[in-house]
Write a protein that holds these residues in place. Structure first.
Motif, PDB file in Angstrom:
ATOM      1  N   LEU A 143       1.108  29.940  20.314  1.00 18.67           N
ATOM      2  CA  LEU A 143       1.592  30.315  18.966  1.00 18.67           C
ATOM      3  C   LEU A 143       1.858  31.727  18.672  1.00 18.67           C
ATOM      4  O   LEU A 143       2.893  32.170  18.159  1.00 18.67           O
ATOM      5  CB  LEU A 143       0.723  29.788  18.004  1.00 18.67           C
ATOM      6  CG  LEU A 143       1.082  30.027  16.388  1.00 18.67           C
ATOM      7  CD1 LEU A 143       2.488  29.461  15.899  1.00 18.67           C
ATOM      8  CD2 LEU A 143      -0.094  29.323  15.343  1.00 18.67           C
ATOM      9  N   MET A 144       0.512  32.451  18.993  1.00 12.62           N
ATOM     10  CA  MET A 144       0.794  33.780  18.984  1.00 12.62           C
ATOM     11  C   MET A 144       1.887  34.680  19.724  1.00 12.62           C
ATOM     12  O   MET A 144       2.655  35.433  18.995  1.00 12.62           O
ATOM     13  CB  MET A 144      -0.549  34.574  19.483  1.00 12.62           C
ATOM     14  CG  MET A 144      -1.693  34.079  18.477  1.00 12.62           C
ATOM     15  SD  MET A 144      -1.312  34.532  16.803  1.00 12.62           S
ATOM     16  CE  MET A 144      -1.451  32.885  15.857  1.00 12.62           C
ATOM     17  N   GLY A 145       2.202  33.954  20.886  1.00 14.26           N
ATOM     18  CA  GLY A 145       3.387  34.335  21.654  1.00 14.26           C
ATOM     19  C   GLY A 145       4.584  34.297  21.049  1.00 14.26           C
ATOM     20  O   GLY A 145       5.505  34.939  21.230  1.00 14.26           O
ATOM     21  N   LEU A 146       4.747  32.903  20.283  1.00 11.23           N
ATOM     22  CA  LEU A 146       5.936  32.652  19.630  1.00 11.23           C
ATOM     23  C   LEU A 146       6.142  33.875  18.408  1.00 11.23           C
ATOM     24  O   LEU A 146       7.324  34.230  18.257  1.00 11.23           O
ATOM     25  CB  LEU A 146       6.061  31.557  18.919  1.00 11.23           C
ATOM     26  CG  LEU A 146       7.095  30.892  18.237  1.00 11.23           C
ATOM     27  CD1 LEU A 146       8.402  30.665  18.769  1.00 11.23           C
ATOM     28  CD2 LEU A 146       6.805  29.642  17.345  1.00 11.23           C
ATOM     29  N   LEU A 147       4.944  34.066  17.918  1.00  8.65           N
ATOM     30  CA  LEU A 147       5.110  35.127  16.546  1.00  8.65           C
ATOM     31  C   LEU A 147       5.429  36.672  17.288  1.00  8.65           C
ATOM     32  O   LEU A 147       6.222  37.275  16.595  1.00  8.65           O
ATOM     33  CB  LEU A 147       3.961  35.194  15.727  1.00  8.65           C
ATOM     34  CG  LEU A 147       3.793  33.736  15.155  1.00  8.65           C
ATOM     35  CD1 LEU A 147       2.273  33.616  14.380  1.00  8.65           C
ATOM     36  CD2 LEU A 147       4.393  33.885  13.962  1.00  8.65           C
ATOM     37  N   GLU A 148       4.858  36.628  18.353  1.00  5.93           N
ATOM     38  CA  GLU A 148       5.022  38.188  18.819  1.00  5.93           C
ATOM     39  C   GLU A 148       6.284  38.384  19.365  1.00  5.93           C
ATOM     40  O   GLU A 148       6.971  39.403  19.496  1.00  5.93           O
ATOM     41  CB  GLU A 148       3.809  38.497  19.634  1.00  5.93           C
ATOM     42  CG  GLU A 148       2.424  38.677  19.073  1.00  5.93           C
ATOM     43  CD  GLU A 148       1.426  38.790  19.903  1.00  5.93           C
ATOM     44  OE1 GLU A 148       1.498  38.653  21.026  1.00  5.93           O
ATOM     45  OE2 GLU A 148       0.039  38.808  19.374  1.00  5.93           O
ATOM     46  N   ALA A 149       6.959  37.429  20.059  1.00  2.00           N
ATOM     47  CA  ALA A 149       8.366  37.441  20.523  1.00  2.00           C
ATOM     48  C   ALA A 149       9.506  37.610  19.414  1.00  2.00           C
ATOM     49  O   ALA A 149      10.358  38.310  19.521  1.00  2.00           O
ATOM     50  CB  ALA A 149       8.776  36.165  21.150  1.00  2.00           C
ATOM     51  N   ARG A 150       8.944  37.316  18.270  1.00  2.00           N
ATOM     52  CA  ARG A 150       9.645  37.630  17.000  1.00  2.00           C
ATOM     53  C   ARG A 150      11.170  36.855  16.977  1.00  2.00           C
ATOM     54  O   ARG A 150      11.154  36.209  15.904  1.00  2.00           O
ATOM     55  CB  ARG A 150       9.759  39.177  16.626  1.00  2.00           C
ATOM     56  CG  ARG A 150       8.463  39.992  16.898  1.00  2.00           C
ATOM     57  CD  ARG A 150       8.632  41.187  16.348  1.00  2.00           C
ATOM     58  NE  ARG A 150       8.406  41.389  14.757  1.00  2.00           N
ATOM     59  CZ  ARG A 150       7.257  41.197  14.372  1.00  2.00           C
ATOM     60  NH1 ARG A 150       6.124  41.333  14.986  1.00  2.00           N
ATOM     61  NH2 ARG A 150       7.264  41.502  13.091  1.00  2.00           N
ATOM     62  N   GLU A 151      11.805  37.175  17.628  1.00  2.18           N
ATOM     63  CA  GLU A 151      13.307  36.639  17.540  1.00  2.18           C
ATOM     64  C   GLU A 151      13.161  34.963  17.526  1.00  2.18           C
ATOM     65  O   GLU A 151      14.190  34.618  16.587  1.00  2.18           O
ATOM     66  CB  GLU A 151      14.239  37.096  18.530  1.00  2.18           C
ATOM     67  CG  GLU A 151      14.682  38.529  18.581  1.00  2.18           C
ATOM     68  CD  GLU A 151      15.451  38.858  17.287  1.00  2.18           C
ATOM     69  OE1 GLU A 151      15.821  38.068  16.625  1.00  2.18           O
ATOM     70  OE2 GLU A 151      15.266  40.013  16.783  1.00  2.18           O
TER      71      GLU A 151
END
Length: 344
Positions: free
Chosen positions: A258-266
């Protein structure tokens, strides 16, 4: 979704409330003691029926049950009674926002919105800035700063203004600038910012009035001049709140995804962007989310509008959310965001 019997609906509501409060599986004895006037045996039989219908499940060898995504969906759509956000809480949020935003811009405001949502909900607050590229071009002003410098002031109908200083390779007089301004506004009137960015060269290449040098520079700078979006459009806060939730204590891999999804941003911007044209509260629960990284969570959003463009405010949390309290919070924050942008 088919209607449940009244008793089943009452038991499902009581079970969801108990599970939201404790995070633990709920047994029939707990439900029978909650003032429903039902015996443990009656509750146990109804819970078995609800499990057979897909509204409940029981984890591992526990005698208690927890709601499934289907159970939460039924609860949200058919059962939950929305609470009012207390006036004192509304005023506290309003004061907190106003105090920190007196000197801020729209990005600062949206960042603060995500932080306030996270603080009040004790979950993950998310906010997407208005999609200004969908705004309608209003006018372009050209201001003569010096012999070789011109200030461009781009305004869209949503109230956003963008400025850029351009260097011209030789002197340009005021009359040329004025004629250039006039023809640009004629050619681009009524278009969205995105349409202009994608077609400005063909729209201005045949222009024979004004300054050809200035027109050429504007065309070459279109990607930056008419760009109102980027990875900084997504704001989120409260990630630490998740690590205190009992259901995530042994799910570090899922949290990292989930954090990876947010940090990838796009990818997250794309998910939220699809909600900017939907009215009211938009709720997706567990497997209703198309993104695998969100399928263990609930995503609640409400759009806010700035002129004819929209952004969203939302919460990401476990499916075990206090929906009755979170829904009015998100609605209020969307309304407050609109209000504060309008007064900036």
């Amino acid at each position: 979704m088919p209607q449940l019997q009244k008793r089943e609906q009452t038991i499902l509501s009581s079970l969801v409330s108990a599970h939201v409060a404790t995070g633990e599986p709920v047994g029939s004895r707990t439900i029978s003691k909650s003032g429903l006037g039902l015996s443990p045996a009656t509750v146990r039989n109804s819970m078995a029926d609800l499990e057979e219908k897909g509204y409940l499940t029981h984890p591992h060898t526990s005698a208690g049950r927890i709601p499934t995504d289907k159970g939460y969906r039924y609860y949200v759509d058919q059962v939950v009674s929305q609470e009012d956000l207390p006036d004192a809480e509304r005023e506290r949020i309003r004061r907190s926002m106003a105090a920190q935003l007196r000197e801020g811009n729209i990005q600062t405001l949206i960042e603060q919105v995500s932080q306030v949502v996270a603080e009040v909900s004790q979950n993950l607050g998310v906010a997407l800035t208005p999609r200004f590229e969908r705004g309608t071009f209003e006018r372009l002003e050209l201001v003569h700063l010096s012999e070789s410098k011109v200030l461009l002031v781009l305004t869209i109908r949503s109230g956003l203004v963008k400025t850029m200083v351009m260097e011209i390779d030789s002197a340009i007089d005021v009359s040329e600038i004025e004629e250039t301004r006039r023809v640009i506004n004629e050619r681009l009137s009524g278009l969205t910012v995105a349409e202009i960015r994608d077609s400005v060269l063909e729209r201005l290449s045949s222009v024979s009035r004004g300054s050809s040098r200035l027109l050429r520079i504007i065309c070459e700078s279109a990607d930056s001049l008419f760009n109102f979006s980027g990875s900084d459009d997504l704001h989120f806060g409260g990630a630490g709140n998740f690590f205190l939730k009992p259901e995530f204590s042994n799910h570090q891999t899922e949290l990292a995804a989930l954090m990876g999804l947010l940090e990838a941003r796009e990818p997250m911007i794309t998910i939220l962007d699809k909600r900017t044209d939907q009215e009211g509260i938009n709720i997706t629960i567990g497997n209703e989310n198309t993104s695998p990284e969100l399928q263990g969570y609930s995503l609640l959003t409400s759009r806010y509008q700035v002129g004819n463009v929209s952004g969203v405010v939302g919460v990401i949390g476990p499916t075990r959310l206090p929906y009755a309290r979170i829904i009015p919070l998100i609605q209020f924050m969307a309304e407050l965001t609109e209000e504060m942008i309008d007064h900036k």
